[in-house]
Design an enzyme around this catalytic site. Structure first.
Site, PDB file in Angstrom:
ATOM      1  N   GLU A 159       0.801  -1.234   0.000  1.00 30.97           N
ATOM      2  CA  GLU A 159       0.000   0.000   0.000  1.00 30.97           C
ATOM      3  C   GLU A 159       0.836   1.288   0.000  1.00 30.97           C
ATOM      4  O   GLU A 159       0.623   2.188   0.814  1.00 30.97           O
ATOM      5  CB  GLU A 159      -0.966  -0.018   1.190  1.00 30.97           C
ATOM      6  CG  GLU A 159      -1.840  -1.267   1.194  1.00 30.97           C
ATOM      7  CD  GLU A 159      -2.747  -1.386   2.415  1.00 30.97           C
ATOM      8  OE1 GLU A 159      -2.703  -0.510   3.289  1.00 30.97           O
ATOM      9  OE2 GLU A 159      -3.502  -2.366   2.478  1.00 30.97           O
ATOM     10  N   GLU A 276      -5.561 -10.183  -1.941  1.00 33.55           N
ATOM     11  CA  GLU A 276      -6.389 -10.158  -0.724  1.00 33.55           C
ATOM     12  C   GLU A 276      -7.879 -10.168  -1.062  1.00 33.55           C
ATOM     13  O   GLU A 276      -8.684  -9.444  -0.451  1.00 33.55           O
ATOM     14  CB  GLU A 276      -6.066  -8.909   0.119  1.00 33.55           C
ATOM     15  CG  GLU A 276      -4.609  -8.775   0.493  1.00 33.55           C
ATOM     16  CD  GLU A 276      -4.335  -7.616   1.451  1.00 33.55           C
ATOM     17  OE1 GLU A 276      -5.270  -7.022   2.019  1.00 33.55           O
ATOM     18  OE2 GLU A 276      -3.143  -7.301   1.637  1.00 33.55           O
TER      19      GLU A 276
HETATM   20  O1  G3I Z   1      -4.748 -10.878  18.410  1.00 34.68           O
HETATM   21  C1  G3I Z   1      -5.586  -9.903  19.046  1.00 34.68           C
HETATM   22  C2  G3I Z   1      -6.510 -10.573  20.024  1.00 34.68           C
HETATM   23  O2  G3I Z   1      -5.749 -11.133  21.053  1.00 34.68           O
HETATM   24  C3  G3I Z   1      -7.519  -9.547  20.555  1.00 34.68           C
HETATM   25  O3  G3I Z   1      -8.473 -10.200  21.347  1.00 34.68           O
HETATM   26  C4  G3I Z   1      -8.241  -8.845  19.423  1.00 34.68           C
HETATM   27  C5  G3I Z   1      -9.173  -7.741  19.902  1.00 34.68           C
HETATM   28  O4  G3I Z   1      -9.553  -6.901  18.838  1.00 34.68           O
HETATM   29  O5  G3I Z   1      -7.282  -8.257  18.566  1.00 34.68           O
HETATM   30  C6  G3I Z   1      -6.414  -9.223  17.971  1.00 34.68           C
HETATM   31  O6  G3I Z   1      -5.544  -8.632  17.060  1.00 34.68           O
HETATM   32  C7  G3I Z   1      -6.145  -8.126  15.879  1.00 34.68           C
HETATM   33  C8  G3I Z   1      -5.633  -8.927  14.692  1.00 34.68           C
HETATM   34  O7  G3I Z   1      -6.138  -8.349  13.528  1.00 34.68           O
HETATM   35  C9  G3I Z   1      -6.045 -10.397  14.739  1.00 34.68           C
HETATM   36  O8  G3I Z   1      -7.428 -10.510  14.693  1.00 34.68           O
HETATM   37  C10 G3I Z   1      -5.763  -6.674  15.767  1.00 34.68           C
HETATM   38  O9  G3I Z   1      -6.369  -5.933  16.820  1.00 34.68           O
HETATM   39  C11 G3I Z   1      -6.214  -6.142  14.436  1.00 34.68           C
HETATM   40  O10 G3I Z   1      -5.692  -4.830  14.256  1.00 34.68           O
HETATM   41  C12 G3I Z   1      -5.702  -7.025  13.323  1.00 34.68           C
HETATM   42  O11 G3I Z   1      -6.260  -6.543  12.126  1.00 34.68           O
HETATM   43  C13 G3I Z   1      -5.651  -6.982  10.925  1.00 34.68           C
HETATM   44  C14 G3I Z   1      -5.323  -5.750  10.087  1.00 34.68           C
HETATM   45  O12 G3I Z   1      -4.867  -6.140   8.810  1.00 34.68           O
HETATM   46  C15 G3I Z   1      -4.227  -4.901  10.728  1.00 34.68           C
HETATM   47  O13 G3I Z   1      -3.005  -5.601  10.805  1.00 34.68           O
HETATM   48  C16 G3I Z   1      -6.637  -7.893  10.207  1.00 34.68           C
HETATM   49  O14 G3I Z   1      -6.774  -9.123  10.915  1.00 34.68           O
HETATM   50  C17 G3I Z   1      -6.124  -8.188   8.798  1.00 34.68           C
HETATM   51  O15 G3I Z   1      -7.113  -8.879   8.070  1.00 34.68           O
HETATM   52  C18 G3I Z   1      -5.824  -6.871   8.079  1.00 34.68           C
HETATM   53  O16 G3I Z   1      -5.295  -7.176   6.828  1.00 34.68           O
HETATM   54  C19 G3I Z   1      -5.037  -6.037   5.975  1.00 34.68           C
HETATM   55  C20 G3I Z   1      -3.810  -6.388   5.169  1.00 34.68           C
HETATM   56  O17 G3I Z   1      -2.745  -6.703   6.012  1.00 34.68           O
HETATM   57  C21 G3I Z   1      -3.441  -5.233   4.218  1.00 34.68           C
HETATM   58  N1  G3I Z   1      -4.579  -4.853   3.407  1.00 34.68           N
HETATM   59  C22 G3I Z   1      -5.817  -4.561   4.129  1.00 34.68           C
HETATM   60  C23 G3I Z   1      -6.193  -5.733   5.033  1.00 34.68           C
HETATM   61  C24 G3I Z   1      -7.502  -5.419   5.763  1.00 34.68           C
HETATM   62  O18 G3I Z   1      -8.596  -5.695   4.966  1.00 34.68           O
END
Ligand code: G3I
Length: 364
Positions: A159, A276
Site C-alpha cells: 500500500e 487479498e
Molecule cells: O490478536 C488480538 C486478540 O488477542 C484480541 O483479542 C483482538 C481484539 O480486537 O485483537 C487481535 O488482534 C487483531 C488482529 O487483527 C487479529 O485478529 C488486531 O487488533 C487487528 O488490528 C488485526 O487486524 C488486521 C489488520 O490487517 C491490521 O493488521 C486484520 O486481521 C487483517 O485482516 C488486516 O489485513 C489487511 C492487510 O494486512 C493489508 N490490506 C488490508 C487488510 C484489511 O482488509
C-alpha cells in the site's frame, strides 16, 4: 522443487480436464477444489490464514488443505507481531504457518515486509534518517533469510500509493517515506532479493479495481508510472499485487479500464497477483440468499476481468470461510447479521461465491 511446486504439478493432472465438454467440466468443477480449478488457468489459488485457527480447528485446516495450493499468514509477519521490542523477533506464528504448509506441500506467500500500518510503537518513535536504512536492511535480511526456500514470494511493500497525500508521484507519506524518501521502495526490494534471490517479489496495493471510481483510475496511473521507473532502474520487482477488497453494494465495474491497466502492467514485464480478494457485504441489503448472490456476482465479474490478463499467476482470498474473516470486526453489518464475504460459510459449506469463482476459472 519447492513444496508449492510439488502440489502444483499434482494439480496439473486435474488441470488437464480443460478441453472436455462443458457438462463434464461442470460436474468436475463441483468435485474439484478451487486450487484445482484455478490451475486450469495457470493460476495458483490460496488463502490468508491465522495460525491459531489452523491449530484449533481441524475441519478448517482440512478445508484449507483441500481448496488451496498456498497460504499467506494474515498477520504474523507484520512488524507489530514479529517485533514486539527492537531486539526481539517473535517468529512463533509465522513458523507455525510455514510448518503447516510444509507438511501439506503448500506454498507460502509472505505478507508483508514494509507497511505504514501494523508497526510497533518503538519503530515509529525511533525511526530516523540515520538509522532507517540499516533497520530496513536488517529486518528484511533476517525475515526473508529465515524463510528462504520456504516462503516463495513476498509482499515486499504494501500500500505505498495514496492520492490524498498529494505528492506529484502519488506516493503515500509514511514513516518510511519520511525517513528515506521514495528510495525506501527500491531499497526494500533489493534487500529482499539479496536475502532470497529465488523469491518472487510483489508490490501490493488496494483501490485499483473499479473503473467507475476516479481516484482508483488516478491511482492506476500513478502506480503504472512508478512501476515503469522502477523496472527501468532494474529494481527486482516481479509482480503487482491487486488486493481485491471488493464492495458488494456497488456495481461490479471491472471493465476495459481494469483490463487495459493489467495489460499495461504486464507489458512492463510484471506478473499480476490478486493478493487479498474478498467482498465486503456490509451495505448489501436483502435476505441472505440474495446477498450471497450479489457477493457471488462480484467475485465472478472481478475474476473474469483479471483472468483476461495472461500474466495473472496468483489469486489469494483474504480468508477462506466466513467463520474467520477480519471483515466481521472491520465492517460489521448495521443489521447485526454476520458478514458473508468469503467462498465458504461458517459451517464450511460452499456458498454461491465458491460456485462463481469456479465458473470464472472454468470459462474461457
Ligand atoms: O490478536 C488480538 C486478540 O488477542 C484480541 O483479542 C483482538 C481484539 O480486537 O485483537 C487481535 O488482534 C487483531 C488482529 O487483527 C487479529 O485478529 C488486531 O487488533 C487487528 O488490528 C488485526 O487486524 C488486521 C489488520 O490487517 C491490521 O493488521 C486484520 O486481521 C487483517 O485482516 C488486516 O489485513 C489487511 C492487510 O494486512 C493489508 N490490506 C488490508 C487488510 C484489511 O482488509
Amino acid at each position: 522443487m519447492t513444496a508449492g511446486a510439488t502440489r502444483r504439478s499434482l494439480l496439473a493432472g486435474v488441470a488437464g480436464l480443460a478441453g472436455l465438454p462443458a457438462q463434464v467440466m461442470a460436474r468436475d468443477s463441483t468435485a474439484a477444489g478451487l486450487a484445482a480449478l484455478a490451475a486450469r488457468r495457470g493460476v495458483d489459488y490460496g488463502a490468508a490464514v491465522e495460525p491459531e485457527n489452523l491449530a484449533r480447528d481441524s475441519s478448517f485446516a482440512d478445508l484449507i488443505n483441500r481448496e488451496c495450493v498456498s497460504v499467506t499468514p494474515e498477520n504474523h509477519l507484520k512488524w507489530n507481531i514479529l517485533r514486539p521490542t527492537p531486539d526481539h523477533f517473535d517468529f512463533g506464528g509465522a513458523d507455525a504457518v510455514v510448518a503447516f504448509a510444509k507438511a501439506r506441500q503448500l506454498a507460502v506467500h509472505g505478507h508483508c515486509l514494509v507497511w505504514h500500518e501494523a508497526n510497533p510503537a518503538w519503530l515509529a518513535a525511533g525511526l530516523t534518517r540515520q538509522n532507517a536504512e540499516a533497520l530496513l536492511n536488517h529486518h528484511i535480511g533476517k525475515v526473508v533469510g529465515r524463510y528462504a526456500g520456504h516462503v516463495g514470494s513476498w509482499d515486499v511493500v504494501n500500500e505505498p500509493v495514496e492520492r490524498n497525500d498529494r505528492r506529484p508521484d502519488g506516493l503515500r507519506r509514511s514513516l518510511w517515506l519520511s525517513s528515506l524518501g521514495p528510495d525506501y521502495i527500491p531499497l526494500a526490494f533489493e534487500a529482499a532479493h539479496r536475502a532470497d534471490p529465488a523469491a518472487r517479489l510483489v508490490l501490493s496495493d488496494y483501490g485499483l479495481e473499479y473503473d467507475d471510481e476516479p481516484w482508483m483510475v488516478e491511482k492506476r496511473g500513478s502506480l503504472l508510472a512508478l512501476l515503469a521507473d522502477w523496472k527501468r532502474a532494474g529494481v527486482p520487482i516481479h509482480a503487482l499485487g491487486i488486493q481485491g477488497h471488493l464492495i458488494g453494494s456497488r456495481p461490479p465495474a471491472f471493465g476495459t479500464g481494469l483490463q487495459n491497466f493489467l495489460r499495461d502492467v504486464g507489458r512492463l514485464g510484471l506478473d499480476i497477483h490478486v493478493t487479498e480478494l474478498d467482498v465486503n457485504d456490509q451495505q448489501v441489503a436483502g435476505g441472505q440468499d440474495h446477498r450471497d448472490r450479489i457477493v457471488a456476482d462480484c467475485y465472478r465479474a472481478f475474476l473474469r476481468a483479471v483472468l483476461t490478463s495472461s500474466r495473472l499467476r496468483v489469486v489469494t482470498t483474504w480468508g477462506l470461510s466466513d467463520r474467520y474473516s477480519s471483515k466481521q470486526d472491520m465492517f460489521p453489518r448495521p443489521d447485526g447479521a454476520p458478514v458473508r464475504p468469503l467462498p465458504f460459510d461458517r459451517e464450511l459449506s460452499r456458498k454461491a461465491a465458491w460456485h462463481a469463482m469456479a465458473d470464472a476459472f472454468s470459462v474461457r
